[in-house]
Design a protein around this motif. Sequence first.
Motif, PDB file in Angstrom:
ATOM      1  N   ASP A 135       2.096   6.546  -6.922  1.00 32.76           N
ATOM      2  CA  ASP A 135       1.042   7.396  -7.498  1.00 32.76           C
ATOM      3  C   ASP A 135       1.386   8.871  -7.351  1.00 32.76           C
ATOM      4  O   ASP A 135       1.184   9.663  -8.281  1.00 32.76           O
ATOM      5  CB  ASP A 135      -0.295   7.103  -6.818  1.00 32.76           C
ATOM      6  N   LEU A 136       1.907   9.250  -6.175  1.00 32.18           N
ATOM      7  CA  LEU A 136       2.275  10.648  -5.956  1.00 32.18           C
ATOM      8  C   LEU A 136       3.425  11.069  -6.873  1.00 32.18           C
ATOM      9  O   LEU A 136       3.430  12.187  -7.400  1.00 32.18           O
ATOM     10  CB  LEU A 136       2.674  10.865  -4.497  1.00 32.18           C
ATOM     11  N   ASN A 181       2.448   1.701  -3.481  1.00 31.65           N
ATOM     12  CA  ASN A 181       1.512   2.230  -4.470  1.00 31.65           C
ATOM     13  C   ASN A 181       1.170   3.692  -4.212  1.00 31.65           C
ATOM     14  O   ASN A 181       1.017   4.484  -5.152  1.00 31.65           O
ATOM     15  CB  ASN A 181       0.240   1.380  -4.474  1.00 31.65           C
ATOM     16  N   TYR A 182       1.036   4.050  -2.939  1.00 29.16           N
ATOM     17  CA  TYR A 182       0.729   5.443  -2.584  1.00 29.16           C
ATOM     18  C   TYR A 182       1.845   6.370  -3.049  1.00 29.16           C
ATOM     19  O   TYR A 182       1.600   7.388  -3.707  1.00 29.16           O
ATOM     20  CB  TYR A 182       0.537   5.545  -1.077  1.00 29.16           C
ATOM     21  N   GLU A 223       1.777  13.502   3.694  1.00 29.17           N
ATOM     22  CA  GLU A 223       0.841  14.030   2.709  1.00 29.17           C
ATOM     23  C   GLU A 223       1.574  14.358   1.409  1.00 29.17           C
ATOM     24  O   GLU A 223       2.809  14.406   1.370  1.00 29.17           O
ATOM     25  CB  GLU A 223       0.161  15.292   3.246  1.00 29.17           C
ATOM     26  N   GLU A 224       0.815  14.603   0.383  1.00 32.77           N
ATOM     27  CA  GLU A 224       1.382  14.942  -0.925  1.00 32.77           C
ATOM     28  C   GLU A 224       2.278  16.164  -0.825  1.00 32.77           C
ATOM     29  O   GLU A 224       3.341  16.226  -1.442  1.00 32.77           O
ATOM     30  CB  GLU A 224       0.256  15.177  -1.936  1.00 32.77           C
ATOM     31  N   LEU A 275       0.831  -1.208   0.000  1.00 31.64           N
ATOM     32  CA  LEU A 275       0.000   0.000   0.000  1.00 31.64           C
ATOM     33  C   LEU A 275       0.862   1.255   0.000  1.00 31.64           C
ATOM     34  O   LEU A 275       0.572   2.227  -0.700  1.00 31.64           O
ATOM     35  CB  LEU A 275      -0.938  -0.007   1.208  1.00 31.64           C
ATOM     36  N   ALA A 276       1.933   1.234   0.818  1.00 35.73           N
ATOM     37  CA  ALA A 276       2.838   2.376   0.881  1.00 35.73           C
ATOM     38  C   ALA A 276       3.568   2.570  -0.445  1.00 35.73           C
ATOM     39  O   ALA A 276       3.775   3.707  -0.895  1.00 35.73           O
ATOM     40  CB  ALA A 276       3.837   2.181   2.014  1.00 35.73           C
ATOM     41  N   LYS A 282       5.645   8.780   8.394  1.00 38.35           N
ATOM     42  CA  LYS A 282       4.339   8.239   8.018  1.00 38.35           C
ATOM     43  C   LYS A 282       3.277   8.587   9.062  1.00 38.35           C
ATOM     44  O   LYS A 282       3.570   8.589  10.251  1.00 38.35           O
ATOM     45  CB  LYS A 282       4.424   6.708   7.904  1.00 38.35           C
ATOM     46  N   PRO A 283       2.051   8.867   8.643  1.00 38.02           N
ATOM     47  CA  PRO A 283       1.611   9.001   7.254  1.00 38.02           C
ATOM     48  C   PRO A 283       1.916  10.411   6.744  1.00 38.02           C
ATOM     49  O   PRO A 283       1.615  11.400   7.412  1.00 38.02           O
ATOM     50  CB  PRO A 283       0.102   8.768   7.353  1.00 38.02           C
TER      51      PRO A 283
END
Length: 253
Positions: A18-19, A14-15, A103-104, A11-12, A100-101
């Motif tokens: 994507d960014l 892919n996140y 932000e963009e 998940l990390a 973590k977590p």
Amino acid sequence: MKIAIIEDELLAVNYLKDLLDKQTIVPVTEIVILRSKKQAIDFFEHNAADLVFMDIHLGDGMSLEIFEQVELFTPIIFITAFDEYAIRVFRHFTIDYLLKPFEEDDLHKALQKFISIRNNFDPESTLKSISTLHQGGSEMMKRLMVREGNKLKSIDEHHTAYFFASGKYLFLTTKDHQTYIYDDTIKDIIQKLNPNVFFKVNRKFIINKEAVTEIIKHSSQKVELKLSPEPEVNTEVFISKMQIAECLNWLNS
């Protein structure tokens, strides 16, 4: 720009991917996903990247252990849920530290920081400078304590010819060819030694300048050092390719 992501959580991965695909701060030509410490070591033994995103906790160990296996002088942005490691990671060529977590906007700031310092920082000098800061200004070790039987013995730094790692142990060899087990690791002891006297020439050896008797240049990328006394193990001592220029300058200074 080739980017490597060292992260075991899908998940990390892919996140972050994507960014990176959405942002326009740095041009990304390739993203390499490395899901374990072993994959990262295997990759960096034969490949390079322009920027690395690295989680500290991986399924097969700590990512900081990668530096024990390969010499990685690539700019790094660390990502972790544990801020207790912040000081430790800054010994390496760290651009930023994302908790973590994130932000963009946090990622964008880290990439902007990377852009701003990319052309001004030399990795090797940065490593040394950050290591000095990490010590909190403490003085270099002048004497080294070793165990001799059931007693402790103090050895002056100038009487130490070199340190060498073999298996799980670190050894100290003196100029009169006495060898002792030294209770430390090669990556940690180098941070405590006087850089004018000692230099880490590769993953196995830290040498005293005065122990070098001969420099053999096999090629521009293969330089061998002859030491006195001769090492009992690992008899051929080659300077790491990434450190040849700096080491030769150090020897000549």
